[in-house]
Design a protein around this motif. Structure first.
Motif, PDB file in Angstrom:
ATOM      1  N   LEU A   1      -4.863  -2.413  -4.646  1.00  0.00           N
ATOM      2  CA  LEU A   1      -4.095  -1.572  -3.721  1.00  0.00           C
ATOM      3  C   LEU A   1      -2.597  -1.747  -3.934  1.00  0.00           C
ATOM      4  CD1 LEU A   1      -6.278  -1.802  -0.556  1.00  0.00           C
ATOM      5  CD2 LEU A   1      -5.366   0.295  -1.521  1.00  0.00           C
ATOM      6  N   PHE A   2      -2.175  -2.964  -4.198  1.00  0.00           N
ATOM      7  CA  PHE A   2      -0.753  -3.177  -4.482  1.00  0.00           C
ATOM      8  C   PHE A   2      -0.322  -2.319  -5.666  1.00  0.00           C
ATOM      9  CE2 PHE A   2      -0.685  -7.675  -2.503  1.00  0.00           C
ATOM     10  CZ  PHE A   2       0.002  -7.231  -1.383  1.00  0.00           C
ATOM     11  N   ILE A   3      -1.181  -2.236  -6.672  1.00  0.00           N
ATOM     12  CA  ILE A   3      -0.846  -1.439  -7.859  1.00  0.00           C
ATOM     13  C   ILE A   3      -0.871   0.047  -7.525  1.00  0.00           C
ATOM     14  CG2 ILE A   3      -1.642  -0.765 -10.156  1.00  0.00           C
ATOM     15  CD1 ILE A   3      -2.691  -3.694 -10.426  1.00  0.00           C
ATOM     16  N   ARG A   4      -1.953   0.486  -6.877  1.00  0.00           N
ATOM     17  CA  ARG A   4      -2.104   1.926  -6.617  1.00  0.00           C
ATOM     18  C   ARG A   4      -1.022   2.451  -5.679  1.00  0.00           C
ATOM     19  NH1 ARG A   4      -6.813   3.453  -4.108  1.00  0.00           N
ATOM     20  NH2 ARG A   4      -7.858   1.451  -4.012  1.00  0.00           N
ATOM     21  N   GLN A   5      -0.549   1.598  -4.758  1.00  0.00           N
ATOM     22  CA  GLN A   5       0.478   2.042  -3.814  1.00  0.00           C
ATOM     23  C   GLN A   5       1.888   1.736  -4.305  1.00  0.00           C
ATOM     24  OE1 GLN A   5      -0.026   1.288   0.274  1.00  0.00           O
ATOM     25  NE2 GLN A   5      -2.141   1.921   0.343  1.00  0.00           N
ATOM     26  N   ASN A   6       2.011   1.264  -5.543  1.00  0.00           N
ATOM     27  CA  ASN A   6       3.337   0.914  -6.072  1.00  0.00           C
ATOM     28  C   ASN A   6       4.106   0.041  -5.092  1.00  0.00           C
ATOM     29  OD1 ASN A   6       3.147   2.354  -8.537  1.00  0.00           O
ATOM     30  ND2 ASN A   6       3.489   4.258  -7.412  1.00  0.00           N
ATOM     31  N   SER A   7       3.445  -1.007  -4.633  1.00  0.00           N
ATOM     32  CA  SER A   7       4.031  -1.832  -3.580  1.00  0.00           C
ATOM     33  C   SER A   7       5.233  -2.629  -4.059  1.00  0.00           C
ATOM     34  CB  SER A   7       2.976  -2.795  -3.036  1.00  0.00           C
ATOM     35  OG  SER A   7       1.925  -2.087  -2.413  1.00  0.00           O
ATOM     36  N   PHE A   8       5.313  -2.873  -5.368  1.00  0.00           N
ATOM     37  CA  PHE A   8       6.403  -3.705  -5.877  1.00  0.00           C
ATOM     38  C   PHE A   8       7.277  -2.895  -6.831  1.00  0.00           C
ATOM     39  CE2 PHE A   8       2.837  -6.636  -5.011  1.00  0.00           C
ATOM     40  CZ  PHE A   8       3.454  -7.430  -4.055  1.00  0.00           C
ATOM     41  N   GLN A   9       8.509  -3.352  -6.975  1.00  0.00           N
ATOM     42  CA  GLN A   9       9.410  -2.722  -7.955  1.00  0.00           C
ATOM     43  C   GLN A   9       9.659  -3.691  -9.107  1.00  0.00           C
ATOM     44  OE1 GLN A   9      12.781  -0.797  -6.013  1.00  0.00           O
ATOM     45  NE2 GLN A   9      11.442  -0.120  -4.360  1.00  0.00           N
ATOM     46  N   CYS A  10      10.544  -4.663  -8.945  1.00  0.00           N
ATOM     47  CA  CYS A  10      10.758  -5.594 -10.062  1.00  0.00           C
ATOM     48  C   CYS A  10       9.599  -6.565 -10.220  1.00  0.00           C
ATOM     49  CB  CYS A  10      12.069  -6.350  -9.888  1.00  0.00           C
ATOM     50  SG  CYS A  10      11.979  -7.739  -8.730  1.00  0.00           S
ATOM     51  N   GLY A  11       8.901  -6.846  -9.133  1.00  0.00           N
ATOM     52  CA  GLY A  11       7.719  -7.702  -9.198  1.00  0.00           C
ATOM     53  C   GLY A  11       7.989  -9.189  -9.079  1.00  0.00           C
ATOM     54  N   PHE A  12       9.253  -9.575  -8.932  1.00  0.00           N
ATOM     55  CA  PHE A  12       9.565 -11.007  -8.899  1.00  0.00           C
ATOM     56  C   PHE A  12       8.899 -11.702  -7.713  1.00  0.00           C
ATOM     57  CE2 PHE A  12      12.439 -14.700  -8.302  1.00  0.00           C
ATOM     58  CZ  PHE A  12      12.353 -15.240  -9.570  1.00  0.00           C
ATOM     59  N   CYS A  13       8.795 -11.007  -6.610  1.00  0.00           N
ATOM     60  CA  CYS A  13       8.194 -11.600  -5.409  1.00  0.00           C
ATOM     61  C   CYS A  13       6.671 -11.493  -5.406  1.00  0.00           C
ATOM     62  CB  CYS A  13       8.715 -10.888  -4.158  1.00  0.00           C
ATOM     63  SG  CYS A  13       8.183  -9.147  -4.078  1.00  0.00           S
ATOM     64  N   ALA A  14       6.120 -10.701  -6.329  1.00  0.00           N
ATOM     65  CA  ALA A  14       4.708 -10.318  -6.238  1.00  0.00           C
ATOM     66  C   ALA A  14       3.732 -11.500  -6.258  1.00  0.00           C
ATOM     67  CB  ALA A  14       4.365  -9.316  -7.341  1.00  0.00           C
ATOM     68  N   PRO A  15       3.884 -12.477  -7.171  1.00  0.00           N
ATOM     69  CA  PRO A  15       2.884 -13.560  -7.168  1.00  0.00           C
ATOM     70  C   PRO A  15       2.787 -14.274  -5.821  1.00  0.00           C
ATOM     71  CG  PRO A  15       4.146 -13.596  -9.205  1.00  0.00           C
ATOM     72  CD  PRO A  15       4.833 -12.615  -8.301  1.00  0.00           C
ATOM     73  N   GLY A  16       3.937 -14.573  -5.232  1.00  0.00           N
ATOM     74  CA  GLY A  16       3.924 -15.265  -3.943  1.00  0.00           C
ATOM     75  C   GLY A  16       3.331 -14.415  -2.839  1.00  0.00           C
ATOM     76  N   ILE A  17       3.639 -13.129  -2.860  1.00  0.00           N
ATOM     77  CA  ILE A  17       3.120 -12.248  -1.814  1.00  0.00           C
ATOM     78  C   ILE A  17       1.619 -12.027  -1.985  1.00  0.00           C
ATOM     79  CG2 ILE A  17       3.170  -9.841  -1.007  1.00  0.00           C
ATOM     80  CD1 ILE A  17       6.221 -10.006  -1.139  1.00  0.00           C
TER      81      ILE A  17
END
Ligand code: FES
Ligand code: FES
Length: 156
Positions: free
Chosen positions: A91-107
């Motif tokens: 869902l994170f991918i399909r909804q384009n939840s991130f931009q640069c992605g730096f925060c993504a692993p922690g979130i």
């Protein structure tokens, strides 16, 4: 003088020799090669170094490697099962939840822990669970929406 420790990272056992003052974040990145564990503020404020320690979110910049001796660590690479992304990650991918992605692993790890412990979170629950994870790109709304939709979609 280095001390021997053994940690398990994403089900792989790592016997290591570390300095008594070495920070877990640095050991994960330099010795284990877990580069998804990001270096941010290095003082517990941003959440980008988040890991799961025995299933619970921990800021790896605030922990010495020797304190992790004997414990199990999960990074974001350990969330997919048999190479298949969780529905939350999807869902994170399909909804384009991130931009640069730096925060993504922690979130991803914080949201994974939330949905595991509370499969039907409210918006406030999601905001509270992710409050320590800073994102400078998105305004958080697409992240929160994806977590709420993942919750409605059933088990992660
Ligand atoms: Fe650990 Fe920011 S690098 S909380
Ligand atoms: Fe850039 Fe969150 S997507 S910091």
């Amino acid at each position: 003088m280095k001390l021997p420790i053994t940690i398990t990272v994403n089900d792989e056992v790592w016997p290591l020799d570390v300095e008594p003052n070495e920070v877990l974040l640095d050991v994960l990145r330099t010795m284990v090669g877990a580069k998804s564990v990001k270096i941010g503020c290095e003082r517990g404020d941003c959440g980008t170094c988040t890991i799961l320690l025995d299933g619970h979110t921990v800021r790896s910049c605030l922990m010495l490697a020797v304190e992790a001796d004997g414990h199990g660590i999960t990074t974001v690479e350990g969330i997919p099962e048999n190479g298949v992304l969780s529905s939350l990650q999807d869902l994170f991918i399909r909804q384009n939840s991130f931009q640069c992605g730096f925060c993504a692993p922690g979130i991803v790890l914080g949201a994974h822990e939330l949905l595991r412990d509370n499969p039907s979170p409210t918006r406030h629950d999601v905001q509270h669970a992710l409050a320590g994870n800073l994102c400078r790109c998105t305004g958080y709304e697409p992240i929160i929406e994806a977590v709420l939709e993942a919750a409605e979609g059933g088990p992660q």
